[in-house]
Motif scaffolding. Structure first.
Motif, PDB file in Angstrom:
ATOM      1  N   LEU A  45      32.805  32.197  35.645  1.00  5.29           N
ATOM      2  CA  LEU A  45      33.854  32.136  36.666  1.00  5.29           C
ATOM      3  C   LEU A  45      33.659  30.950  37.598  1.00  5.29           C
ATOM      4  O   LEU A  45      34.625  30.303  38.014  1.00  5.29           O
ATOM      5  N   ARG A  46      32.408  30.664  37.935  1.00 11.23           N
ATOM      6  CA  ARG A  46      32.127  29.571  38.877  1.00 11.23           C
ATOM      7  C   ARG A  46      32.344  28.196  38.266  1.00 11.23           C
ATOM      8  O   ARG A  46      32.537  27.209  38.987  1.00 11.23           O
ATOM      9  N   GLU A  47      32.311  28.107  36.941  1.00  9.17           N
ATOM     10  CA  GLU A  47      32.496  26.809  36.294  1.00  9.17           C
ATOM     11  C   GLU A  47      33.923  26.294  36.414  1.00  9.17           C
ATOM     12  O   GLU A  47      34.164  25.089  36.322  1.00  9.17           O
ATOM     13  N   ALA A  48      34.878  27.182  36.628  1.00 12.72           N
ATOM     14  CA  ALA A  48      36.271  26.760  36.760  1.00 12.72           C
ATOM     15  C   ALA A  48      36.510  26.120  38.125  1.00 12.72           C
ATOM     16  O   ALA A  48      35.876  26.481  39.116  1.00 12.72           O
ATOM     17  N   ASP A  49      37.444  25.197  38.180  1.00 12.26           N
ATOM     18  CA  ASP A  49      37.818  24.615  39.465  1.00 12.26           C
ATOM     19  C   ASP A  49      38.485  25.643  40.360  1.00 12.26           C
ATOM     20  O   ASP A  49      38.360  25.586  41.587  1.00 12.26           O
ATOM     21  N   LEU A  50      39.203  26.592  39.748  1.00 15.71           N
ATOM     22  CA  LEU A  50      39.884  27.643  40.492  1.00 15.71           C
ATOM     23  C   LEU A  50      39.863  28.918  39.661  1.00 15.71           C
ATOM     24  O   LEU A  50      40.192  28.888  38.477  1.00 15.71           O
ATOM     25  N   THR A  51      39.465  30.033  40.287  1.00 15.29           N
ATOM     26  CA  THR A  51      39.431  31.332  39.606  1.00 15.29           C
ATOM     27  C   THR A  51      40.299  32.315  40.368  1.00 15.29           C
ATOM     28  O   THR A  51      40.173  32.457  41.590  1.00 15.29           O
ATOM     29  N   VAL A  52      41.167  33.005  39.627  1.00 19.33           N
ATOM     30  CA  VAL A  52      42.154  33.915  40.197  1.00 19.33           C
ATOM     31  C   VAL A  52      41.939  35.302  39.623  1.00 19.33           C
ATOM     32  O   VAL A  52      41.704  35.464  38.412  1.00 19.33           O
ATOM     33  N   ALA A  53      42.026  36.325  40.484  1.00 12.09           N
ATOM     34  CA  ALA A  53      41.827  37.713  40.049  1.00 12.09           C
ATOM     35  C   ALA A  53      42.838  38.618  40.734  1.00 12.09           C
ATOM     36  O   ALA A  53      43.439  38.249  41.754  1.00 12.09           O
ATOM     37  N   ASN A  54      43.013  39.816  40.196  1.00 11.64           N
ATOM     38  CA  ASN A  54      43.852  40.833  40.834  1.00 11.64           C
ATOM     39  C   ASN A  54      42.962  41.933  41.395  1.00 11.64           C
ATOM     40  O   ASN A  54      42.125  42.482  40.679  1.00 11.64           O
ATOM     41  N   LEU A  55      43.149  42.251  42.682  1.00 13.89           N
ATOM     42  CA  LEU A  55      42.417  43.358  43.296  1.00 13.89           C
ATOM     43  C   LEU A  55      43.322  44.578  43.319  1.00 13.89           C
ATOM     44  O   LEU A  55      44.376  44.578  43.940  1.00 13.89           O
ATOM     45  N   GLU A  56      42.884  45.623  42.659  1.00 15.56           N
ATOM     46  CA  GLU A  56      43.733  46.799  42.432  1.00 15.56           C
ATOM     47  C   GLU A  56      43.851  47.699  43.656  1.00 15.56           C
ATOM     48  O   GLU A  56      44.889  48.344  43.854  1.00 15.56           O
ATOM     49  N   ILE A  57      42.793  47.767  44.466  1.00 19.69           N
ATOM     50  CA  ILE A  57      42.765  48.730  45.572  1.00 19.69           C
ATOM     51  C   ILE A  57      42.237  48.064  46.833  1.00 19.69           C
ATOM     52  O   ILE A  57      41.704  46.953  46.796  1.00 19.69           O
ATOM     53  N   VAL A  58      42.365  48.770  47.953  1.00 17.21           N
ATOM     54  CA  VAL A  58      41.867  48.228  49.215  1.00 17.21           C
ATOM     55  C   VAL A  58      40.354  48.401  49.348  1.00 17.21           C
ATOM     56  O   VAL A  58      39.748  49.281  48.729  1.00 17.21           O
ATOM     57  N   LEU A  59      39.789  47.553  50.181  1.00 20.57           N
ATOM     58  CA  LEU A  59      38.405  47.692  50.633  1.00 20.57           C
ATOM     59  C   LEU A  59      38.502  48.041  52.105  1.00 20.57           C
ATOM     60  O   LEU A  59      38.941  47.214  52.918  1.00 20.57           O
ATOM     61  N   SER A  60      38.131  49.246  52.474  1.00 14.45           N
ATOM     62  CA  SER A  60      38.370  49.683  53.847  1.00 14.45           C
ATOM     63  C   SER A  60      37.445  50.820  54.234  1.00 14.45           C
ATOM     64  O   SER A  60      37.193  51.731  53.450  1.00 14.45           O
ATOM     65  N   ARG A  61      36.980  50.751  55.489  1.00 16.50           N
ATOM     66  CA  ARG A  61      36.221  51.857  56.081  1.00 16.50           C
ATOM     67  C   ARG A  61      37.088  52.650  57.055  1.00 16.50           C
ATOM     68  O   ARG A  61      36.591  53.545  57.729  1.00 16.50           O
TER      69      ARG A  61
END
Length: 356
Positions: A45-61
């Motif tokens: 993933l780090r070798e790419a100039d740009l990496t894009v992902a989908n986050l399915e859910i929230v991160l929340s406390r």
């Protein structure tokens, strides 16, 4: 134009699903003493100039409610830096689950992502500093990433943070971006779950977006990988599948990293790096015989693009949902012992409540 490399991955779900509550992704992160999810794929993933992902859910406390549904499909904000350190640059956040825990949880989610150095696409929330698209520059090339959610409103405790999309909205955004970006990438949360090829409508829509100026179209939500095609110089990946998820079925643990090299908006080469989600929900690159088998599988998926009419598609989709419901039933009957009794009771009660 200087060639630029882009990597794209599918659904990253950092909570516990209801079927595996207490031993899903969030539980594994806690028991492993921290997020080690991306150790096997971080270099790629780090070798790419740009990496894009989908986050399915929230991160929340943000304090959860009393219902079982308030505790599932949510992760800890402390995981956000691991996404960035894995090499992920841009995340789309407009899914059918991201408003499940309300507006305050979503605001906390966006804040923790931005604090971690991630660019956030897919939400029209100027007060949070985010919009449907993000723009960046890599190797002197201007890139726009546009994100949309075509799934119906569900699992929501607050109004969606994005407009109800239609093709005309996206076409207008593409037209606007064309004057400010060299490469336009469109990320779509869309399609039907568990079926290994796109609907006729999806094929027509994705190709329309390429005709309008999108160089890359990537999809997610079906939880299963679908085919990739070259169309008039653009690349369309109809579903990237799960990337981090706690679904247990082998076909839903097949995954991929889509590697793209953009020489110009109509000269793009792509390579599929097959990945398999292991028992701790970590994406691991395939190797040896498994790699050969998965590459052949992805090639076969490409042959399914546009192969049937809508009636055949709907019939096949109904069969896939029947198969999944049977798998869920068998799973609860054979794996219920892995849940705490109180969680199991709350889980079953929630299922009954929804169906009544």
């Amino acid at each position: 134009m200087t060639p630029v490399s882009i990597a794209a991955v599918g659904d990253i779900m950092l909570g516990d699903s209801p079927q595996v509550f207490g031993y899903g992704v969030a539980s594994a992160i806690r028991s492993d003493g921290g997020p080690r999810l991306f150790d096997a794929v971080g270099k790629s993933l780090r070798e790419a100039d740009l990496t894009v992902a989908n986050l399915e859910i929230v991160l929340s406390r943000t304090p959860a409610g009393a219902r079982f549904s308030d505790r599932i499909y949510r992760g800890d904000p402390g995981v956000a830096p691991a996404l960035r350190s894995a090499g992920i640059d841009v995340v789309s956040v407009c899914t059918n689950h991201t408003m499940q825990h309300g507006a305050a949880a979503f605001a906390e989610f966006v804040a923790c992502l931005r604090d971690a150095g991630l660019m956030v696409a897919g939400a029209d929330m100027p007060t949070l500093g985010v919009s449907r698209q993000v723009r960046c520059e890599r190797q002197g090339v201007r890139i726009a990433v546009l994100a949309y959610n075509f799934r119906p409103i569900q699992y929501t405790a607050a109004p969606p943070a994005w407009p109800v999309p239609d093709v005309s909205l996206i076409l207008g955004d593409i037209e606007e971006a064309r004057g400010q970006a060299d490469v336009i990438m469109v990320s779509l949360h869309w399609g039907d779950e568990f079926i290994s090829y796109p609907s006729p409508w999806q094929v027509s829509t994705a190709r329309t977006l390429v005709d309008a100026g999108a160089a890359i179209v990537v999809g997610h939500h079906p939880h299963i990988v679908q085919g990739v095609e070259l169309y008039r110089g653009g690349v369309i990946a109809y579903s990237l599948g799960n990337f981090v998820f706690d679904q247990w079925q082998p076909r839903l643990r097949r995954s991929m990293i889509l590697h793209l090299t953009v020489y110009d908006p109509r000269h793009i080469e792509y390579r599929i790096e097959p990945v398999f989600i292991d028992e701790r929900y970590r994406p691991v690159p395939c190797a040896g015989r498994q790699l050969d088998e998965e590459l052949a599988y992805h090639q076969a998926l490409g042959q399914l693009i546009g192969h049937c009419d809508d009636r055949t598609y709907r019939s096949d989709l109904a069969a896939r949902y029947r198969e999944f419901r049977h798998e869920i039933t068998v799973h609860y009957l054979t794996k219920a012992w892995k849940m705490k009794p109180a969680d199991l009771l709350a889980n079953v009660s929630e299922i009954i409540r929804r169906r009544l």
